[in-house]
Design a protein around this motif. Structure first.
Motif, PDB file in Angstrom:
ATOM      1  N   LEU A 237      90.001  40.846  -7.625  1.00 13.82           N
ATOM      2  CA  LEU A 237      88.658  40.475  -7.186  1.00 13.82           C
ATOM      3  C   LEU A 237      88.059  41.583  -6.322  1.00 13.82           C
ATOM      4  CD1 LEU A 237      86.305  38.523  -6.828  1.00 13.82           C
ATOM      5  CD2 LEU A 237      87.564  37.476  -4.937  1.00 13.82           C
ATOM      6  N   LEU A 238      88.811  42.074  -5.337  1.00 15.87           N
ATOM      7  CA  LEU A 238      88.310  43.142  -4.483  1.00 15.87           C
ATOM      8  C   LEU A 238      88.092  44.424  -5.280  1.00 15.87           C
ATOM      9  CD1 LEU A 238      90.484  42.593  -1.276  1.00 15.87           C
ATOM     10  CD2 LEU A 238      88.160  41.812  -1.723  1.00 15.87           C
ATOM     11  N   ASP A 239      88.903  44.631  -6.285  1.00 20.44           N
ATOM     12  CA  ASP A 239      88.732  45.789  -7.154  1.00 20.44           C
ATOM     13  C   ASP A 239      87.384  45.721  -7.876  1.00 20.44           C
ATOM     14  OD1 ASP A 239      89.279  48.117  -8.456  1.00 20.44           O
ATOM     15  OD2 ASP A 239      90.768  47.273  -9.828  1.00 20.44           O
ATOM     16  N   LEU A 240      87.043  44.557  -8.396  1.00 15.56           N
ATOM     17  CA  LEU A 240      85.750  44.378  -9.062  1.00 15.56           C
ATOM     18  C   LEU A 240      84.595  44.480  -8.068  1.00 15.56           C
ATOM     19  CD1 LEU A 240      86.672  41.440 -11.478  1.00 15.56           C
ATOM     20  CD2 LEU A 240      85.981  43.736 -12.172  1.00 15.56           C
ATOM     21  N   ILE A 241      84.799  43.941  -6.859  1.00 19.00           N
ATOM     22  CA  ILE A 241      83.745  43.990  -5.846  1.00 19.00           C
ATOM     23  C   ILE A 241      83.429  45.431  -5.465  1.00 19.00           C
ATOM     24  CG2 ILE A 241      83.154  43.399  -3.460  1.00 19.00           C
ATOM     25  CD1 ILE A 241      82.913  41.081  -5.359  1.00 19.00           C
ATOM     26  N   SER A 242      84.434  46.290  -5.413  1.00 23.22           N
ATOM     27  CA  SER A 242      84.177  47.692  -5.056  1.00 23.22           C
ATOM     28  C   SER A 242      83.299  48.364  -6.111  1.00 23.22           C
ATOM     29  CB  SER A 242      85.500  48.446  -4.889  1.00 23.22           C
ATOM     30  OG  SER A 242      86.239  48.458  -6.101  1.00 23.22           O
ATOM     31  N   ASP A 243      83.409  47.948  -7.380  1.00 27.49           N
ATOM     32  CA  ASP A 243      82.495  48.449  -8.408  1.00 27.49           C
ATOM     33  C   ASP A 243      81.094  47.885  -8.207  1.00 27.49           C
ATOM     34  OD1 ASP A 243      84.608  49.810  -9.522  1.00 27.49           O
ATOM     35  OD2 ASP A 243      85.008  48.301 -11.061  1.00 27.49           O
ATOM     36  N   VAL A 244      81.025  46.623  -7.804  1.00 32.85           N
ATOM     37  CA  VAL A 244      79.732  45.990  -7.567  1.00 32.85           C
ATOM     38  C   VAL A 244      79.004  46.675  -6.409  1.00 32.85           C
ATOM     39  CG1 VAL A 244      78.637  43.836  -6.805  1.00 32.85           C
ATOM     40  CG2 VAL A 244      80.412  43.781  -8.557  1.00 32.85           C
TER      41      VAL A 244
ATOM     42  N   PRO B 207      76.080  40.682 -10.963  1.00 32.04           N
ATOM     43  CA  PRO B 207      77.543  40.687 -11.127  1.00 32.04           C
ATOM     44  C   PRO B 207      78.264  40.107  -9.908  1.00 32.04           C
ATOM     45  CG  PRO B 207      76.606  42.787 -11.789  1.00 32.04           C
ATOM     46  CD  PRO B 207      75.512  42.028 -11.116  1.00 32.04           C
ATOM     47  N   PHE B 208      77.775  40.459  -8.720  1.00 34.18           N
ATOM     48  CA  PHE B 208      78.399  39.917  -7.514  1.00 34.18           C
ATOM     49  C   PHE B 208      78.213  38.408  -7.435  1.00 34.18           C
ATOM     50  CE2 PHE B 208      78.012  38.615  -3.035  1.00 34.18           C
ATOM     51  CZ  PHE B 208      79.292  38.914  -2.613  1.00 34.18           C
ATOM     52  N   ARG B 209      77.036  37.921  -7.805  1.00 38.94           N
ATOM     53  CA  ARG B 209      76.773  36.487  -7.747  1.00 38.94           C
ATOM     54  C   ARG B 209      77.741  35.709  -8.650  1.00 38.94           C
ATOM     55  NH1 ARG B 209      71.772  36.836  -8.684  1.00 38.94           N
ATOM     56  NH2 ARG B 209      71.659  36.265 -10.891  1.00 38.94           N
ATOM     57  N   ILE B 210      78.032  36.261  -9.834  1.00 39.49           N
ATOM     58  CA  ILE B 210      78.972  35.597 -10.744  1.00 39.49           C
ATOM     59  C   ILE B 210      80.376  35.574 -10.136  1.00 39.49           C
ATOM     60  CG2 ILE B 210      80.031  35.675 -13.016  1.00 39.49           C
ATOM     61  CD1 ILE B 210      77.056  34.895 -12.979  1.00 39.49           C
ATOM     62  N   LEU B 211      80.808  36.719  -9.604  1.00 36.09           N
ATOM     63  CA  LEU B 211      82.134  36.774  -8.977  1.00 36.09           C
ATOM     64  C   LEU B 211      82.215  35.837  -7.779  1.00 36.09           C
ATOM     65  CD1 LEU B 211      82.803  40.633  -9.026  1.00 36.09           C
ATOM     66  CD2 LEU B 211      83.852  38.898 -10.496  1.00 36.09           C
ATOM     67  N   LEU B 212      81.136  35.772  -6.999  1.00 37.85           N
ATOM     68  CA  LEU B 212      81.137  34.927  -5.810  1.00 37.85           C
ATOM     69  C   LEU B 212      81.206  33.453  -6.185  1.00 37.85           C
ATOM     70  CD1 LEU B 212      80.918  34.816  -2.729  1.00 37.85           C
ATOM     71  CD2 LEU B 212      78.429  34.723  -2.995  1.00 37.85           C
ATOM     72  N   ILE B 213      80.409  33.043  -7.174  1.00 41.62           N
ATOM     73  CA  ILE B 213      80.430  31.641  -7.599  1.00 41.62           C
ATOM     74  C   ILE B 213      81.807  31.269  -8.112  1.00 41.62           C
ATOM     75  CG2 ILE B 213      79.526  30.029  -9.319  1.00 41.62           C
ATOM     76  CD1 ILE B 213      76.836  31.467  -9.078  1.00 41.62           C
ATOM     77  N   SER B 214      82.403  32.152  -8.909  1.00 37.12           N
ATOM     78  CA  SER B 214      83.744  31.886  -9.420  1.00 37.12           C
ATOM     79  C   SER B 214      84.748  31.748  -8.289  1.00 37.12           C
ATOM     80  CB  SER B 214      84.163  33.016 -10.364  1.00 37.12           C
ATOM     81  OG  SER B 214      85.520  32.909 -10.724  1.00 37.12           O
ATOM     82  N   ASP B 215      84.659  32.642  -7.298  1.00 40.58           N
ATOM     83  CA  ASP B 215      85.604  32.623  -6.187  1.00 40.58           C
ATOM     84  C   ASP B 215      85.371  31.427  -5.269  1.00 40.58           C
ATOM     85  OD1 ASP B 215      87.824  33.929  -4.921  1.00 40.58           O
ATOM     86  OD2 ASP B 215      86.472  34.527  -3.320  1.00 40.58           O
ATOM     87  N   VAL B 216      84.096  31.045  -5.089  1.00 38.28           N
ATOM     88  CA  VAL B 216      83.776  29.895  -4.241  1.00 38.28           C
ATOM     89  C   VAL B 216      84.368  28.624  -4.824  1.00 38.28           C
ATOM     90  CG1 VAL B 216      81.882  28.369  -3.581  1.00 38.28           C
ATOM     91  CG2 VAL B 216      81.732  30.794  -3.093  1.00 38.28           C
ATOM     92  N   VAL B 217      84.159  28.417  -6.120  1.00 35.00           N
ATOM     93  CA  VAL B 217      84.675  27.200  -6.756  1.00 35.00           C
ATOM     94  C   VAL B 217      86.189  27.155  -6.685  1.00 35.00           C
ATOM     95  CG1 VAL B 217      84.806  25.924  -8.921  1.00 35.00           C
ATOM     96  CG2 VAL B 217      82.668  27.041  -8.275  1.00 35.00           C
TER      97      VAL B 217
END
Length: 759
Positions: free
Chosen positions: A433-440, A314-324
């Motif tokens: 985004l940070l809200d989702l990361i805290s779940d991750v 899940p973090f990898r998906i969020l990170l790729i989305s945020d990086v792009v």
């Protein structure tokens, strides 16, 4: 509005056991004493309880984070963003167009260099704060240090007057721009990590990051717009013949506010107790929770930490989305002052005023929209709201691309204010985004068997996109220099062109300005001491009348104007579309509150040493891990699952020793490839040094530094992996220990563990 700002948390009391309605859910299988120890900033006051209800809370907080606590944690964010966006919005234009007369090339070069330094300091800081052991806590020492280092950097960065214009001022900017990134590392990573550990409750996490978003918006509004609009004149933006004292004084004020907020948080804030009783999971499987600090390599080192965070799906998906998305996300703010001056022009409104109004419109739009994004999150869940946020960003960026030169009718000027208000409202959901990361981070606790690595995850989601922003911060300014960007006319070289002055002359204002400057005689220096007016005209610049101020000015050539429009609107729009597409691969079972509740239950079971099914990857089971000798555990942590699998499929050598020959050769090749690229990057840097010292600094050196930095980071990772493999060969690591490490990573990959009984 109050209800929107503070939606009810998932539970009224952590002592509940999913009792009552679906809105009153709590944490399963967690004792009250455990919750109080792990989340000390939650308040457990309640009627009939050991602690009486706090004032103005009615029945009491009952296991929630009080608003005053959220405000205390988020208050330093106000000062930080006020300082940061005072710099983002005004510093580059001040250094380029005002007294410092800095080189565009050196500014671009310093942007690349600062992020490359971040490439090494951010991961180190994340690991450092996650593993700090002190009686003051994991985060507090860094917050205290920030209270003094951040003001030092921002105040001095606004005082280039102590050096000469040109190259010395350019180097002054470069030095403090690098220091700014170090200040970012010192404050943001520990502060965000502290916020991620305030509460375990699904909906209340949203309110934590919502408060940060509000403080970020208000701080940005004050630093980038309101304070400069009230106190700053063109003395600090476009009059190179005098100094600038207004912005440094504003910086001093916000620095004092920031320091007070950090010291207040450090004094009154609470962190979880670091000495905890070992859980059954810890006793059964100590390898990941007991790093072999006496050896050279450790599972808590920077490289293993980066590898395992990226393995979290899940973090990898969020990170790729945020990086792009990040490749083009920051460009509009950096180019906004130039958009106001050089795309829209000053026929309707003075550019500094227009820039301030656009910033105010954008930030007010964002501030007003935060409660709306919170409301939307409560209705359709975090994930769907985050997708809607991306779509809104795409539409807003696309709209900005339609802005063009205002000929005095004020249509484009007023439209720009509305568009940037919409753009800001679309950006109000960035806290999701940070809200989702805290779940991750909770999911990572399940995968690792109890580790809490808030800083490592929040660092990655801040740093990796920041690294990808290098092209966005660098290339637009290089293109502006390449297309012959023309600096504004100095104040004493701006001829008056008001219509009342020209009445009866037969000249229109634009015709008068063009005629006045094109007839410059030799040595007259009507435009500047560096270039003649004829040279500026040959580069495509036009002399027009800025009707709003009644003075002649410059209109940039088509190449510069199109560069600004494409970089500030069209390119970011494309990047955000790509980031939205990546979110389609986010695990379906992780998209709602029910999935998070199942995750908390699975964490509790694994703490008791049970085998559990991964709630976010149905069909995949997480088993108690086998221990690995400390002498090889740290070195094995430098290998990713594909590396381990290459070893596992090979037969063991004598005495059960793993065959590392293929992996050893592979890591050598990776290191050599990265090392070969470095000289080419050095050559590009050296080839452009002479051009970088020119007036505009149109140079390839920043591109060379970009290539050099990527190669250096690649070599850093490859070299550490090579050294780890060599250490494993020296230790004659057993194949069963390699398989055990592979099995430890199976929760991350979803693969089935391999049998080690026959090894």
């Amino acid at each position: 509005v109050a209800d929107l700002l503070a939606p009810g948390p998932s539970c009224k009391s952590v002592t509940d056991l999913y009792a009552g309605s679906s809105d009153e859910r709590a944490l399963k299988n967690r004792s009250l004493a455990e919750i109080e120890r792990e989340y000390p900033m939650m308040c457990f006051c309640a009627e009939g309880g050991p602690k009486r209800p706090c004032r103005l809370t009615g029945e009491g907080h009952g296991g929630r984070v009080p608003i005053r606590t959220k405000l205390m944690w988020s208050w330093p964010v106000f000062g930080w963003y006020a300082l940061k966006y005072l710099k983002v919005g005004w510093m580059k234009k001040f250094y380029i167009d005002d007294y410092p007369q800095a080189s565009l090339g050196i500014i671009a070069f310093s942007s690349v260099l600062s992020v490359l330094i971040d490439a090494f300091t951010d991961p180190i800081m994340a690991v450092w704060t996650d593993h700090t052991k002190s009686r003051f806590g994991r985060r507090r020492p860094f917050i205290v240090a920030s209270a003094f280092f951040v003001p030092f950097v921002f105040i001095l960065s606004w005082t280039p007057g102590v050096v000469s214009p040109g190259l010395p001022s350019s180097l002054w900017y470069a030095f403090f721009h690098v220091c700014d990134k170090l200040a970012d590392t010192l404050f943001v990573t520990p502060h965000d990590a502290w916020g991620a550990q305030l509460t375990p409750i699904y909906k209340e996490k949203t309110t934590i990051w919502q408060w940060k978003a509000i403080m970020r918006m208000v701080g940005t509004l004050m630093g980038m717009a309101i304070a400069p609009l009230i106190f700053v004149t063109d003395q600090c933006s476009s009059t190179p013949d005098d100094g600038c004292v207004q912005i440094p004084l504003i910086s001093v004020f916000f620095s004092i506010v920031f320091a007070e907020a950090c010291l207040q948080l450090a004094y009154f804030g609470k962190e979880p107790a670091q000495e905890e009783e070992p859980t059954p999971q810890d006793q059964a499987a100590p390898p990941q929770t007991m790093p072999a600090v006496e050896f050279k390599y450790s599972t808590s080192d920077t490289v293993p930490t980066l590898f395992t965070t990226f393995l979290n799906q899940p973090f990898r998906i969020l990170l790729i989305s945020d990086v792009v998305k990040a490749i083009g996300y920051e460009i509009p703010m950096a180019l906004l002052p130039f958009m106001a001056t050089n795309v829209l022009g000053e026929k309707c409104m003075e550019s500094g005023t227009l820039f301030g109004i656009m910033v105010v419109a954008g930030l007010l739009g964002g501030l007003v929209s935060v409660p709306l994004w919170t409301w939307l999150t409560a209705r359709i869940n975090k994930y769907r709201a985050y997708v809607v946020y991306h779509v809104a960003q795409v539409l807003a960026s696309f709209a900005v691309g339609w802005l063009d030169f205002d000929d005095g009718t004020c249509g484009y000027t007023y439209a720009s204010i509305v568009m940037f208000g919409v753009f800001g409202a679309a950006g109000g959901g960035s806290f999701l985004l940070l809200d989702l990361i805290s779940d991750v981070v909770d999911y990572d606790e399940l995968l690792t068997g109890g580790l809490r690595r808030e800083a490592s995850y929040l660092m990655s989601v801040e740093f990796v996109p920041k690294f990808m922003q290098i092209p966005g911060e660098c290339i637009p300014f290089l293109l502006m220099a390449y297309f012959s960007y023309t600096r504004p006319l100095a104040q004493d070289r701006r001829e008056a062109c008001g219509a009342e002055l020209l009445s009866g002359s037969g000249f229109l204002p634009d015709e008068f300005c063009h005629s006045f400057y094109i007839n410059e005689t030799f040595g007259e220096a009507l435009c500047s001491t560096r270039s003649t007016c004829a040279e500026l005209i040959s580069a495509g610049a036009h002399f027009i009348c800025a009707d709003s101020v009644g003075e002649c000015g410059i209109r940039q050539n088509e190449g510069v104007r199109w560069t600004l429009r494409i970089c500030a609107a069209m390119f970011p729009c494309f990047c955000i579309i790509c980031g939205t597409f990546a979110l389609c691969f986010y695990p379906k079972d992780a998209r709602n509150e029910a999935g998070h509740e199942e995750l908390l239950e699975a964490i509790s079971k694994r703490r008791r040493g049970e085998t559990v099914q991964d709630p976010w990857r149905p069909g995949s089971y997480i088993y108690p891990a086998e221990s690995i000798p400390a002498s090889v555990e740290g070195a094995l942590a430098y290998l990713v699952p594909s590396d381990l699998l290459r070893i596992v499929v090979l037969p063991a050598l004598e005495s059960g020793v793993a065959d590392l020959s293929r992996l050893y050769r592979r890591t050598w090749v990776e290191s050599v490839v990265c090392a070969v690229v470095i000289p080419f990057g050095v050559w590009l840097v050296a080839a452009g040094l002479e051009d970088m010292s020119s007036d505009l600094g149109a140079s390839v050196s920043p591109l060379g530094l970009m290539l050099l930095g990527v190669a250096a980071c690649g070599l850093w990772l490859a070299a550490w992996r090579l050294l780890a493999v060599r250490e494993l060969r020296r230790q004659r690591v057993q194949l069963r220990h390699v398989v055990a490490r592979y099995n430890q990573l199976c929760p991350f990959t979803g693969d089935s563990p391999r049998d080690v009984s026959n090894l």
